[in-house]
Motif scaffolding. Structure first.
Motif, PDB file in Angstrom:
ATOM      1  N   ARG A 198      -4.085   0.349  -3.442  1.00 54.48           N
ATOM      2  CA  ARG A 198      -3.387  -0.539  -3.801  1.00 54.48           C
ATOM      3  C   ARG A 198      -3.700  -0.558  -5.458  1.00 54.48           C
ATOM      4  O   ARG A 198      -3.050  -0.949  -6.149  1.00 54.48           O
ATOM      5  N   ASP A 200      -7.783   2.192   1.247  1.00 61.64           N
ATOM      6  CA  ASP A 200      -6.502   1.260   0.925  1.00 61.64           C
ATOM      7  C   ASP A 200      -6.806   0.212  -0.440  1.00 61.64           C
ATOM      8  O   ASP A 200      -5.654   0.182  -1.106  1.00 61.64           O
ATOM      9  N   TYR A 253      -4.096   8.116   8.550  1.00 61.35           N
ATOM     10  CA  TYR A 253      -2.820   7.969   7.623  1.00 61.35           C
ATOM     11  C   TYR A 253      -1.665   8.955   7.790  1.00 61.35           C
ATOM     12  O   TYR A 253      -0.513   8.728   6.933  1.00 61.35           O
ATOM     13  N   VAL A 283       0.812  -1.180   0.209  1.00 63.07           N
ATOM     14  CA  VAL A 283      -0.234   0.044  -0.098  1.00 63.07           C
ATOM     15  C   VAL A 283       0.715   1.110   0.020  1.00 63.07           C
ATOM     16  O   VAL A 283       1.971   1.439   0.623  1.00 63.07           O
ATOM     17  N   PRO A 317      -1.696   8.603   0.443  1.00 63.90           N
ATOM     18  CA  PRO A 317      -3.027   8.646   0.204  1.00 63.90           C
ATOM     19  C   PRO A 317      -3.482  10.023  -0.214  1.00 63.90           C
ATOM     20  O   PRO A 317      -2.994  10.923   0.470  1.00 63.90           O
TER      21      PRO A 317
END
Length: 138
Positions: free
Chosen positions: A127, A123, A29, A2, A6
Motif C-alpha cells: 500500500r 500488504d 501471492y 494493493v 509484491p
C-alpha cells in the motif's frame, strides 16, 4: 488498492525454515520463489510480475561489496527478517540487517509467527508503494 506485484526478500533463520516460509508467501501471492544465489550471483533477471527471494543476509552483503550498497527500493518492497532465538547476527549479517532497517524496509518476525501476520506487513508495504504521492510544494 494493493499492488499485484509484491517484491519480497526473506532473510535469516535456518535455510529450511526460510525456504519454506518464502515458498508459502510466494504461493499466497501467486509469484515465483527465487533463490538469492540465482538472483544475485547468477544474475537471473527479476520477474516484473513480482517475486519472493530467499537468502542468507551474509550472501546479500557479499554481493553488495562488489557494487556498493544494494538499492533496496529498486528490488524490494519489504525485507522479511526471520529472527532466531539468539542475537541478530554478527559481522556481515548484522551489517545487512541494519542496512535494511535504516531504509525502513525491514520487518522482523520470529520463525514461528503465522504467515497471516507477515502477509499483513507485506500488504502494508505494498500500500505504501502504490499510494499516491503528496503534491510537492516548491
Amino acid at each position: 488498492m494493493v499492488a499485484a506485484a509484491p517484491r519480497v526478500v526473506v532473510i535469516g533463520a535456518g535455510e529450511g525454515a526460510r525456504t519454506a516460509r518464502a515458498a508459502r508467501l510466494a504461493g499466497h501471492y501467486g509469484v515465483p520463489r527465487l533463490s538469492a544465489v540465482d538472483v544475485l550471483i547468477r544474475r537471473q533477471p527479476l520477474p516484473a510480475a513480482g517475486y519472493v527471494v530467499d537468502g542468507a543476509p551474509q550472501l546479500l552483503d557479499r554481493v553488495a561489496r562488489f557494487g556498493g550498497p544494494l538499492p533496496v527500493p529498486a528490488f524490494a518492497d519489504l525485507v522479511v527478517h526471520l529472527r532466531g532465538a539468539g542475537p541478530d547476527g554478527s559481522g556481515d549479517a548484522f551489517r545487512v540487517i541494519r542496512y535494511y532497517e535504516a531504509r525502513g524496509v525491514l520487518a522482523g518476525f520470529r520463525p514461528d509467527v503465522p504467515d497471516a501476520e507477515i502477509i499483513v506487513a507485506i500488504d502494508a508495504a505494498l500500500r505504501g508503494r502504490t499510494a499516491p504521492q503528496p503534491p510537492r510544494w516548491t
